[in-house]
Design a protein around this motif. Structure first.
Motif, PDB file in Angstrom:
ATOM      1  N   TRP A   1       0.873  -1.224  -0.006  1.00 37.14           N
ATOM      2  CA  TRP A   1       0.086   0.130   0.083  1.00 37.14           C
ATOM      3  C   TRP A   1       0.812   1.324  -0.041  1.00 37.14           C
ATOM      4  N   CYS A   2       1.848   1.243   0.755  1.00 34.26           N
ATOM      5  CA  CYS A   2       2.816   2.294   0.899  1.00 34.26           C
ATOM      6  C   CYS A   2       3.543   2.568  -0.518  1.00 34.26           C
ATOM      7  N   ALA A   3       4.054   1.650  -0.901  1.00 33.40           N
ATOM      8  CA  ALA A   3       4.607   1.621  -2.239  1.00 33.40           C
ATOM      9  C   ALA A   3       3.731   2.220  -3.389  1.00 33.40           C
ATOM     10  N   GLY A   4       2.451   1.732  -3.680  1.00 30.03           N
ATOM     11  CA  GLY A   4       1.455   2.090  -4.275  1.00 30.03           C
ATOM     12  C   GLY A   4       1.244   3.810  -4.179  1.00 30.03           C
ATOM     13  N   GLU A   5       1.022   4.179  -2.891  1.00 32.61           N
ATOM     14  CA  GLU A   5       1.163   5.641  -2.757  1.00 32.61           C
ATOM     15  C   GLU A   5       2.067   6.581  -3.155  1.00 32.61           C
ATOM     16  N   ILE A   6       3.423   5.963  -2.922  1.00 34.24           N
ATOM     17  CA  ILE A   6       4.474   6.744  -3.263  1.00 34.24           C
ATOM     18  C   ILE A   6       4.379   6.617  -4.737  1.00 34.24           C
ATOM     19  N   VAL A   7       4.132   5.834  -5.595  1.00 35.63           N
ATOM     20  CA  VAL A   7       4.472   5.766  -6.951  1.00 35.63           C
ATOM     21  C   VAL A   7       3.259   6.315  -7.548  1.00 35.63           C
ATOM     22  N   SER A   8       1.980   6.607  -6.855  1.00 36.86           N
ATOM     23  CA  SER A   8       0.880   7.362  -7.578  1.00 36.86           C
ATOM     24  C   SER A   8       1.204   8.963  -7.257  1.00 36.86           C
ATOM     25  N   ALA A   9       2.126   9.051  -6.613  1.00 40.56           N
ATOM     26  CA  ALA A   9       2.098  10.611  -6.363  1.00 40.56           C
ATOM     27  C   ALA A   9       3.351  10.913  -7.419  1.00 40.56           C
TER      28      ALA A   9
END
Length: 101
Positions: free
Chosen positions: A92-100
């Protein structure tokens, strides 16, 4: 006459969508609950005392978790990553970072 009006309406609609889609959150707190959950809550409280802006903290926004990556991508001005050893291991954290961006 019908085609020019349709074109003008289409362009107007696109302009309206871009202008009306304003940033909803000044900051998004990316964290791992076990490693930095309490710290995230504390930072949100401190930021809230010193700013009138909305801060996204996922525990407060449980109804939007299906759209969390869209919130990070399109409705957040700043991503704040609370670095703990666990944040680098969570999808989830990786997805949030990549999405930004």
């Amino acid at each position: 006459l019908g085609i020019p009006i349709a074109c003008i309406a289409a362009v107007g609609w696109e302009v309206y969508k871009r202008v009306s889609q304003t940033t909803q959150f000044a900051a998004f707190l990316c964290h791992h609950k076990g490693g930095a959950g309490s710290l995230g809550r504390f930072i949100k409280l401190i930021m809230g005392k010193h700013s009138a802006s909305n801060i996204f903290y996922d525990s407060d926004q449980l109804e939007d978790l299906d759209l969390i990556f869209e919130v990070v991508r399109a409705r957040t001005k700043t991503l704040v990553i609370l670095l703990s050893p666990e944040v680098q291991k969570r999808m989830w954290c990786a997805g949030e970072i990549v999405s930004a961006h």
